[in-house]
Design an enzyme around this catalytic site. Structure first.
Site, mmCIF file in Angstrom:
data_model
loop_
_atom_site.group_PDB
_atom_site.id
_atom_site.type_symbol
_atom_site.label_atom_id
_atom_site.label_comp_id
_atom_site.label_asym_id
_atom_site.label_seq_id
_atom_site.Cartn_x
_atom_site.Cartn_y
_atom_site.Cartn_z
ATOM 1 N N LYS A 147 2.370 4.962 11.907
ATOM 2 C CA LYS A 147 2.043 3.941 10.907
ATOM 3 C C LYS A 147 0.798 3.113 11.243
ATOM 4 O O LYS A 147 0.566 2.750 12.388
ATOM 5 C CB LYS A 147 3.223 2.968 10.784
ATOM 6 C CG LYS A 147 4.435 3.579 10.117
ATOM 7 C CD LYS A 147 4.310 3.625 8.618
ATOM 8 C CE LYS A 147 4.789 2.315 8.030
ATOM 9 N NZ LYS A 147 4.594 2.299 6.586
ATOM 10 N N SER A 181 3.491 -0.008 13.689
ATOM 11 C CA SER A 181 4.930 -0.192 13.563
ATOM 12 C C SER A 181 5.546 -0.041 14.950
ATOM 13 O O SER A 181 5.090 0.768 15.761
ATOM 14 C CB SER A 181 5.496 0.871 12.620
ATOM 15 O OG SER A 181 6.870 1.095 12.897
ATOM 16 N N HIS A 208 -2.468 -0.562 -16.872
ATOM 17 C CA HIS A 208 -1.023 -0.288 -16.741
ATOM 18 C C HIS A 208 -0.749 0.578 -15.509
ATOM 19 O O HIS A 208 0.242 1.302 -15.463
ATOM 20 C CB HIS A 208 -0.450 0.402 -17.990
ATOM 21 C CG HIS A 208 -0.796 -0.288 -19.274
ATOM 22 N ND1 HIS A 208 0.042 -1.169 -19.898
ATOM 23 C CD2 HIS A 208 -1.918 -0.244 -20.042
ATOM 24 C CE1 HIS A 208 -0.534 -1.636 -21.001
ATOM 25 N NE2 HIS A 208 -1.727 -1.091 -21.100
ATOM 26 N N GLU A 210 -1.413 -7.548 2.948
ATOM 27 C CA GLU A 210 -0.037 -7.929 2.585
ATOM 28 C C GLU A 210 0.179 -9.424 2.807
ATOM 29 O O GLU A 210 0.887 -10.086 2.043
ATOM 30 C CB GLU A 210 0.961 -7.131 3.409
ATOM 31 C CG GLU A 210 0.965 -5.654 3.025
ATOM 32 C CD GLU A 210 1.780 -4.837 4.013
ATOM 33 O OE1 GLU A 210 2.912 -4.491 3.671
ATOM 34 O OE2 GLU A 210 1.290 -4.572 5.124
#
Ligand code: ARG
Length: 470
Positions: free
Chosen positions: A288, A282, A161, A295
């Site tokens: 970043k 980025s 969970h 992804e």
């Protein structure tokens, strides 16, 4: 092409030329051109079959073979020039063959239809695609296995969970992503068996009218056997749907692995650091470093599922035999294959090159994850598990109320709950290593069980690789 042309395969019965928009809609050459070599291989085998059936003389067969060889060479060298009349790859190859060898090229299509031809080409392509995909998955498995060995001993919280549950070895977590890939490869191997069934000889739908030895033709092309029904042969795209299911489920597996890596590499977890080579930056925020490889794995799995459902919807409700709807079968399969072949090697090397932070992972293990072990200790003293669960539940509650971990709760509180919580027992119970050691069951996270699992994974990888090279 609006022009009515002698190169068009089906112009005879038409008085009017095709509307250019209809031509553009109907043409599949931009998609199926990548079947060129498989189309030529299929045609060469067909020439041999026609010759064996006495339909072609040795001399005609020889001319067609060397002509097809020359067409293949043009494709191989990137010299093949497509003509505006090339509706699909079958038309293109035959058109070029005629230019090279003359009218005898018109005999190639004897007793054959593009319906059985395209089904054959696509299956031939898929047999190669499955082999390539299998090798790419095996390499990702190898990367996971290497991690499991290199990171041995590192422990971290295991989550259910997405909340801390029990301590686990990182190697165990890596291998949790190894076995789904083993099943993916089994699935592909099974799909391969059903793909290696030859439709050629079914012709348009009723079977060829020439005495073709289909079993010999199947053996010639490396198929296991032949389709038992000519109508089914030209309409069956189960092999494509099965491939897409295997691809979609593989995508789901990659997506879940990716999600784990993305989470663990965030500042909040800080368990993993991805290498620069497999991250991106980025355009706005200088600090970043994004986990784009993972992804994209998560993102592309959506398109893989879409490819499967799209093809199933195309197939559903088709009337008998070949329908032009079936021309829509290739694009989703090619895209799924291309996406996976781009993704898998990147994921494998991104895993190989990432760094792990052992201390940070170990520090993240909260003492609460040892609650089960406290209950198990009472069970060993004869307390029924349900009661032990309640006792430890109360301890957790008191620790929470005091704002401390289970490891910082005063001894008196433990003793008040149960005398079996002696200082010695607590000292050995309240460590993640002790918790791991308890789970020595086959498939568990104890170090020796994980060692055994690594050996099993190595064997599975070796066996399957050998099997697929046979
Ligand atoms: N381009 C077609 C396809 O990919 C080849 C088969 C065409 N058959 C036909 N009867 N028009 O499905």
């Amino acid at each position: 092409m609006a022009e009515k042309s002698g190169m068009q395969l089906w112009g005879g019965r038409f008085a009017q030329s095709t509307d250019p928009r209809m031509w553009a809609l109907n043409a599949s050459i931009m998609t199926d051109r990548r079947l060129a070599f498989h189309d030529i291989r299929g045609s060469q085998a067909w020439v041999r079959a026609l010759q064996r059936a006495g339909v072609l003389t040795a001399e005609e067969a020889e001319t067609l073979q060397s002509g097809l060889e020359a067409v293949a060479a043009e494709f191989a060298e990137g010299q093949f020039v497509f003509a505006p009349t090339d509706e699909d790859i079958h038309t293109a190859v035959e058109r070029r063959l005629r230019e090279l060898v003359g009218d005898v090229a018109g005999k190639l299509h004897t007793g054959r239809s593009r319906n059985d031809q395209v089904a054959t080409d696509f299956r031939l392509w898929m047999l190669d695609a499955i082999a390539a995909l299998d090798a790419a998955i095996a390499d990702l498995q190898a990367a996971l296995l290497t991690r499991a060995e290199a990171d041995f001993g590192a422990l971290l919280p295991g989550y259910t969970h997405l909340h801390q549950a029990q301590p686990i070895l990182l190697s165990h977590w890596w291998l949790a992503h190894f076995w789904p890939l083993a099943r993916d490869r089994e699935r592909l191997a099974q799909a391969r068996e059903r793909t290696a069934v030859l439709p050629l000889g079914a012709a348009a739908l009723a079977g060829t009218a020439y005495p073709i030895d289909r079993q010999a033709l199947a053996a010639d092309l490396g198929f296991r056997t032949v389709t038992p029904n000519s109508i089914d042969a030209v309409s069956d795209r189960d092999f494509a749907a099965e491939f897409l299911f295997a691809a979609a489920l593989l995508g789901v597996h990659l997506s879940r692995l990716a999600e784990g890596v993305i989470l663990f590499s965030s500042a909040e977890f800080g368990f993993l650091t991805l290498s620069d080579a497999f991250s991106t930056g980025s355009s706005l925020m200088p600090q970043k470093k994004n986990p784009d490889a993972f992804e994209l794995a998560r993102g592309k799995s959506g398109a893989l599922i879409g490819a499967l459902t799209g093809l199933l919807a195309t197939l559903k409700g088709l009337p008998s035999a070949y329908d032009k709807d079936l021309q829509e079968d290739k694009a989703p399969v090619f895209r799924a294959f291309d996406d996976l072949m781009a993704l898998l090697p990147v994921l494998a090397d991104a895993l190989r090159t990432l760094g792990i932070h052992r201390e940070r992972m170990a520090d993240a293990v909260s003492a609460a994850t040892l609650a089960t072990d406290l209950a198990d200790h009472l069970v060993k003293q004869g307390v029924p598990f349900r009661e032990a669960h309640h006792i430890v539940g109360r301890l957790v509650q008191q620790a929470e109320a005091q704002g401390v971990g289970l490891d910082a709760l005063p001894l008196e509180i433990y003793q008040a709950e149960h005398p079996a919580f002696t200082p010695d027992a607590l000292a050995s119970l309240l460590s993640p290593q002790a918790s791991l050691a308890q789970r020595a069951v086959e498939g568990g996270t104890a170090p020796e069980a994980v060692q055994a699992q690594i050996a099993k994974a190595k064997e599975a990888l070796r066996m399957r690789n050998v099997k697929n090279c046979e």
